[in-house]
Design a protein around this motif. Structure first.
Motif, PDB file in Angstrom:
ATOM      1  N   GLN A 118       2.448  -0.653  -0.690  1.00  0.00           N
ATOM      2  CA  GLN A 118       3.650  -0.264   0.039  1.00  0.00           C
ATOM      3  C   GLN A 118       3.993  -1.312   1.105  1.00  0.00           C
ATOM      4  N   SER A 154       0.740   7.606  -2.329  1.00  0.00           N
ATOM      5  CA  SER A 154      -0.143   6.444  -2.131  1.00  0.00           C
ATOM      6  C   SER A 154      -1.600   6.813  -2.390  1.00  0.00           C
ATOM      7  N   ASP A 165       3.683   0.596  -5.439  1.00  0.00           N
ATOM      8  CA  ASP A 165       3.912   1.640  -4.432  1.00  0.00           C
ATOM      9  C   ASP A 165       5.161   1.289  -3.634  1.00  0.00           C
ATOM     10  N   GLU A 166       6.239   2.005  -3.875  1.00  0.00           N
ATOM     11  CA  GLU A 166       7.543   1.766  -3.250  1.00  0.00           C
ATOM     12  C   GLU A 166       7.924   0.279  -3.280  1.00  0.00           C
TER      13      GLU A 166
HETATM   14 MG    MG Z   1       3.003   6.082   0.455  1.00  0.00          MG
END
Ligand code: MG
Ligand code: ADP
Length: 225
Positions: free
Chosen positions: A87, A49, A162-163
């Motif tokens: 995320q 991140s 992010d994810e």
């Molecule tokens: Mg992360």
């Protein structure tokens, strides 16, 4: 080889937490080209991140150089050229789903057809039936996909996710990945995805690995977890 979109040279990001210093990213060097599809894999806390935030200009490095050769130097690269999905989905609580997706278009003064474009992007993800819902009326997975639609509505040159499938079931996760790839195919955007999921990573062309803040771009296929 396509043009470089982004160049990192020896980039380090340190955080000071009380008396402790954490090196979240250590001397990272990498290049992202137009059309690249890169998965960034690594355990929790390895710096994924942090890398994304630096690429997105949401954060500044402690040392090293970051350049965006394709973009006009005087302009802030974001939000015009970079689409970022976080995320944890960060929708604006007071706005409906479609209004959230519209925000980047309004910020960039592409307002005339903003509502129409936002609605079209919701449709791409099969979310049009949720257009008038407030964030508190959405599940985590729905909010994540709305945030993804918001990241893509401006047709960015670089898509950072992010994810992106972290809160989704397998089937919905694959649908999101398919759409991300279709969109990057159509626009030629580079795609960089942080993920724990080896199946998602295998769908990218390149896999970078992170461990303790060290970025390994040698694209070795190995089990990062
Ligand atoms: Mg992360
Ligand atoms: P990942 O996304 O791979 O889980 P992060 O980039 O979030 O990893 O974090 C990398 C390291 O940097 C971790 O040790 C984390 O605790 C630390 N870190 C990240 N952001 C901050 C911050 N704002 N303040 C202090 N430490 C941070």
């Amino acid at each position: 080889m396509a043009d470089p979109v982004l160049i990192f040279q020896d980039v380090t990001r340190k955080f000071v937490v009380g008396a402790e210093e954490v090196t979240a990213l250590a001397n990272a060097s990498c290049v992202i080209h137009a059309g690249d599809r890169i998965a960034v894999m690594g355990p929790s806390g390895s710096g994924k991140s942090t890398l994304m935030a630096l690429i997105a200009q949401l954060d500044m490095p402690s040392s090293g150089a970051i350049s965006w050769p394709k973009f006009p130097p005087a302009e802030s690269v974001r939000p015009k050229y970079i689409g970022l999905s976080f995320q944890s989905p960060s929708l604006i609580a007071a706005l409906t789903a479609v209004e959230n997706v519209e925000v980047p278009l309004l910020v960039l003064e592409l307002g005339s057809k903003a509502r129409e474009k936002a609605f079209e992007m919701l449709k791409v993800f099969g979310l049009e039936h949720l257009a008038d819902r407030l964030p508190e009326e959405l599940s985590g997975g729905q909010a994540q996909r709305i945030a993804m639609a918001r990241a893509l509505v401006t047709s960015p040159a670089l898509i950072l996710a992010d994810e992106p499938t972290g809160q989704l079931d397998q089937e919905t996760g694959h649908l999101v990945m398919r759409k991300l790839k279709e969109i990057s195919d159509t626009t030629g955007a580079a795609l960089l995805i942080a993920t724990h999921d080896p199946i998602i990573a295998a769908e990218m062309n390149t896999v970078w690995h992170m461990r303790y803040g060290a970025l390994d771009t040698s694209n070795r296929i190995r089990n990062a977890l």
